[in-house]
Design an enzyme around this catalytic site. Structure first.
Site, PDB file in Angstrom:
ATOM      1  N   PRO A  87      -9.888  -5.287   2.553  1.00 22.96           N
ATOM      2  CA  PRO A  87      -9.213  -3.994   2.363  1.00 22.96           C
ATOM      3  C   PRO A  87      -9.423  -3.085   3.580  1.00 22.96           C
ATOM      4  O   PRO A  87     -10.552  -2.895   4.017  1.00 22.96           O
ATOM      5  CB  PRO A  87      -9.902  -3.402   1.127  1.00 22.96           C
ATOM      6  CG  PRO A  87     -10.607  -4.541   0.473  1.00 22.96           C
ATOM      7  CD  PRO A  87     -10.911  -5.528   1.556  1.00 22.96           C
ATOM      8  N   GLU A  88      -8.347  -2.577   4.125  1.00 22.60           N
ATOM      9  CA  GLU A  88      -8.412  -1.665   5.264  1.00 22.60           C
ATOM     10  C   GLU A  88      -8.141  -0.251   4.764  1.00 22.60           C
ATOM     11  O   GLU A  88      -7.882  -0.048   3.579  1.00 22.60           O
ATOM     12  CB  GLU A  88      -7.348  -2.065   6.303  1.00 22.60           C
ATOM     13  CG  GLU A  88      -7.487  -3.490   6.829  1.00 22.60           C
ATOM     14  CD  GLU A  88      -8.589  -3.636   7.863  1.00 22.60           C
ATOM     15  OE1 GLU A  88      -9.193  -2.613   8.232  1.00 22.60           O
ATOM     16  OE2 GLU A  88      -8.849  -4.762   8.284  1.00 22.60           O
TER      17      GLU A  88
END
Ligand SMILES: [Zn+2]
Length: 269
Positions: free
Chosen positions: A2-3
């Site tokens: 997840p960014e």
């Protein structure tokens, strides 16, 4: 992994389900996350109302009456809003049961995620206090970009992805930003002109804004962060593409710090 856009998308998806709700209980099934979940946390949270959500870098902030929860999704984590009686599956590590009858359930096969609590200013928490600016912070402007690139012989892509200089620019987003700013990923940071520094700031914000917007539209009551940029992937200009969407030239790929970079040899200088 997840960014920043996925975490912000998660936050926006959760907000309407949690804001104003009272926490009935925190049940920890597996405290051994990246850091151990404090044993006294369930007692601290029971009965507290959730006052809102926020985000700093890749930390999701859930404010309660007496403090703030700092949630990190790690490499493989996700938070889902589910009916409280939904059967648990493997790698479900905690449940935050709400008075709506829903639960906020954290699943993370690799257990690099974390759950912290502070009753002080969350921005002064040791995990957050020394973080670099966000791409959306006012201090992250053309002059800032100009300053941080002056003495750096490293590539501009390396600088963009250096979380000590700016947080939240992951690999895909770095390639896309550089394409839109018309700068090749291998250029030395110090070779940037002031105008190029300004373009980078503008385009990194544009890329992340678009990614958040597209991610947000895919969410309903399932809040996922599976590491894929979802629908944003269909809109990419260079990342894993064969041909440039602007000029049709073949996209080139190279490896920098073990990660793939993509660029158009015509559109980018
Ligand atoms: Zn091109």
């Amino acid at each position: 992994m997840p960014e920043l856009p996925e975490v912000e998308t998660t936050r926006r998806g959760l907000e309407p389900h949690v804001a104003g709700r009272r926490i009935v209980a925190l049940t920890v099934h597996e405290p051994r996350l990246r850091w151990r979940v404090p044993d006294d946390l369930p007692a601290k949270l029971a009965g507290q109302r959730i006052t809102g959500t926020g985000r700093r870098a890749k930390y999701l902030l859930i404010s309660v009456e007496s403090g703030t929860l700092l949630v990190h999704l790690g490499m493989s984590g996700n938070l889902r809003v589910l009916p409280a009686d939904a059967p648990r599956i493997a790698h479900d590590h905690y449940d935050l049961l709400l008075d709506s009858g829903n639960t906020l359930r954290f699943n993370d096969p690799r257990r690099f995620g974390s759950l912290h609590y502070t009753d002080g200013d969350p921005r002064r928490h040791p995990l957050l206090a020394r973080l670099a600016p966000e791409p959306f912070d006012p201090e992250f402007d053309r002059d800032y970009m100009w300053r941080i690139t002056r003495r750096r012989r490293a590539s501009i892509k390396q600088v963009l992805m250096n979380s000590h200089l700016v947080v939240g620019v992951g690999n895909i987003y770095a390639s896309e930003t550089l394409f839109r700013a018309k700068i090749r990923p291998r250029r030395r940071a110090q070779s940037l002109s002031r105008e190029e520094a300004g373009r980078l700031v503008k385009e990194v914000r544009a890329v992340l804004t678009k990614a958040i917007k597209v991610g947000g539209t895919t969410l309903r009551d399932y809040v996922g962060a599976d590491g894929e940029p979802g629908y944003f992937r269909q809109k990419l200009f260079v990342y894993e593409r064969e041909e440039c969407r602007v000029c049709g030239t073949g996209i080139r790929r190279l490896t920098q710090q073990g990660r793939s970079s993509y660029y158009c040899p015509v559109c980018q200088k």
